[in-house]
Write an enzyme that holds these catalytic residues in place. Sequence first.
Site, PDB file in Angstrom:
ATOM      1  N   SER A 244      -6.748  -0.320 -37.669  1.00 22.72           N
ATOM      2  CA  SER A 244      -6.938   0.964 -38.520  1.00 22.72           C
ATOM      3  C   SER A 244      -7.878   0.795 -39.631  1.00 22.72           C
ATOM      4  O   SER A 244      -8.118  -0.291 -40.112  1.00 22.72           O
ATOM      5  CB  SER A 244      -5.479   1.577 -39.102  1.00 22.72           C
ATOM      6  OG  SER A 244      -5.360   2.256 -40.028  1.00 22.72           O
TER       7      SER A 244
ATOM      8  N   TYR B 195       2.841   1.408 -42.943  1.00 22.36           N
ATOM      9  CA  TYR B 195       1.750   1.380 -42.145  1.00 22.36           C
ATOM     10  C   TYR B 195       0.687   0.500 -42.649  1.00 22.36           C
ATOM     11  O   TYR B 195       0.132  -0.192 -41.660  1.00 22.36           O
ATOM     12  CB  TYR B 195       1.427   2.815 -42.083  1.00 22.36           C
ATOM     13  CG  TYR B 195       0.196   3.343 -40.844  1.00 22.36           C
ATOM     14  CD1 TYR B 195       0.603   3.486 -39.419  1.00 22.36           C
ATOM     15  CD2 TYR B 195      -0.981   3.175 -41.194  1.00 22.36           C
ATOM     16  CE1 TYR B 195      -0.265   3.557 -38.504  1.00 22.36           C
ATOM     17  CE2 TYR B 195      -1.909   3.684 -40.130  1.00 22.36           C
ATOM     18  CZ  TYR B 195      -1.582   3.684 -38.883  1.00 22.36           C
ATOM     19  OH  TYR B 195      -2.613   3.950 -37.814  1.00 22.36           O
TER      20      TYR B 195
END
Length: 251
Positions: A143, A156
Amino acid sequence: MTNPFDLTGRVAVVTGANTGIGQGIAVALAEAGADIVAVGRTPPTQTQQAVTALGRAFLSVEADLGTLEPIARIVEATRARFGRLDILVNNAGLIRRADALDFTEADWDTVVDVNLKSAFFLAQAAGRQMINQGGGKIINVASMLSYQGGIRVASYTASKSGLAGLTRLLANEWAAKGINVNAIAPGYIETNNTEALRADEGRSRDILARIPAGRWGRPSDLGGAAVFLASSASDYVHGTLLAVDGGWLAR
Ligand code: NAP
């Protein structure tokens, strides 16, 4: 001349392949010739249709990656059907949003268990099979928050930063064993994962303003990077994060 991007005869396990980025990657790998094992908790009906329409074989393995229970079963089912496992795409993942001051243990565990813990142990199980076969390709879906801090997404960011580290660690341990471990770091892609961001007018406008390409990404935008990292074209590429972000990190 042989095509170094050709995946004919290879078997690819893709987690979270029913939708979004996983679906985009599964279809791209099938277009390049791979047979697909779709792993997830929701039936991958659309993905199955797309893959079989390309003439590739398709196996669905139902699995909730919130626990390690399915890990051995996924590799077993793949071996039972195809006799091999050449490519693993650790794509399944989720996000929880809350201020760091209010972040709960449940929102920590739910995210880290899928995005990091299951990804590692599935790589371990697949890696054992690949070493027996003489090699393979592992692609982790990282990410922008493997590079950046983000906001209101503590678990996350921790999971995706951790996944970047594990990509490098596994590359160090397995490169000499014929396994390429790399990651794709998607930018802002239109999927369920970013629905809340896109619904927030201010955040959505700010994000778009920073993307040099001038648009959000689509799941199909990840296909080329996935085929590259799954194919012999990347045989000397180890431990890297390949950003597919419309230029976000260049800003
Ligand atoms: P998505 O459409 O929400 O897809 C997430 C996938 O993960 C779905 O298939 C989902 O299955 C699966 N999943 C979640 N929890 C699971 C569990 N406990 N067991 C099994 N499967 C589970 O989002 P996406 O954007 O395509 O996300 C795919 C990956 O890309 C994730 O790792 C995400 O972090 C990463 N990513 C996305 C973006 C972006 O902008 N969209 C950017 C960077 C990285 P269900 O459909 O059953 O929930």
